[in-house]
Design an enzyme around this catalytic site. Structure first.
Site, mmCIF file in Angstrom:
data_model
loop_
_atom_site.group_PDB
_atom_site.id
_atom_site.type_symbol
_atom_site.label_atom_id
_atom_site.label_comp_id
_atom_site.label_asym_id
_atom_site.label_seq_id
_atom_site.Cartn_x
_atom_site.Cartn_y
_atom_site.Cartn_z
ATOM 1 N N ARG A 40 1.994 5.709 10.164
ATOM 2 C CA ARG A 40 1.503 4.698 10.681
ATOM 3 C C ARG A 40 0.585 4.288 9.295
ATOM 4 N NH1 ARG A 40 1.332 4.576 15.067
ATOM 5 N NH2 ARG A 40 -1.370 3.580 15.267
ATOM 6 N N ASN A 41 -0.271 5.741 8.612
ATOM 7 C CA ASN A 41 -1.216 5.307 7.761
ATOM 8 C C ASN A 41 -0.706 4.546 6.618
ATOM 9 O OD1 ASN A 41 -2.951 6.115 5.228
ATOM 10 N ND2 ASN A 41 -3.763 6.976 6.670
ATOM 11 N N ALA A 42 -1.282 3.987 6.203
ATOM 12 C CA ALA A 42 -1.591 2.977 5.165
ATOM 13 C C ALA A 42 -1.050 2.846 3.488
ATOM 14 C CB ALA A 42 -1.909 1.030 4.740
#
Length: 168
Positions: A40-42
């Site tokens: 979920r890291n952008a």
């Protein structure tokens, strides 16, 4: 007691012009031995949008895409103690050797901090030791971490677009 963690090696090409700095990789990144490995890291989706590559490319190919554009990755901290992955739990920080890196990489014109903790640690622990060297431009950017959910991905993308101006 918090575990002593060691950061990942720098990913940098001889012609790098911009160095993206995190504080210390989170648990998912350390386990995978990959920068920004949490699903979920952008970071990778943002880099993919800015530079026109698929965020789900195999990790070595994503690194190749960044290096080809003059972008390197590293962390401000060489080691620290931390439980979990949150920057707020970092203790006993030891910085990486930026004086040597910047001497070896004279083309680096800007340092982009991925979040407030990276910028804070750099300013406190590294910047005073660099006073005899030219200091690259320091860019404070919003964290791409899923823990920094108060800023939308759209707003993060808009802020991170500033790195484009330092790659010409």
């Amino acid at each position: 007691m918090a575990a002593r963690l060691t950061s990942l090696a720098a990913v940098i090409a001889p012609d790098s012009r911009l160095l993206v700095l995190g504080s210390m990789p989170g648990a998912a990144s350390l386990a995978a031995q990959q920068y920004y490995a949490h699903p979920r890291n952008a970071f990778w989706p943002i880099m993919g949008q800015l530079f026109g590559f698929a965020a789900d490319l195999p990790y070595p190919e994503r690194l190749t895409q960044l290096r080809a554009r003059g972008i390197g990755l590293w962390d401000v901290l060489q080691s620290c103690e931390r439980q979990g992955s949150l920057d707020s739990t970092i203790r006993a920080e030891q910085p990486n050797d930026f004086a040597s890196l910047l001497q070896q990489q004279p083309g680096i014109r800007a340092l982009a901090f991925n979040g407030a903790k990276a910028a804070q640690s750099f300013r406190k622990m590294v910047l005073p030791s660099l006073q005899t060297q030219p200091i690259p431009i320091l860019l404070n950017l919003p964290s791409t971490s899923p823990a920094h959910a108060s800023v939308s991905r759209t707003d993060k993308l808009a802020a991170w677009a500033e790195v484009l101006t330092h790659l010409d």
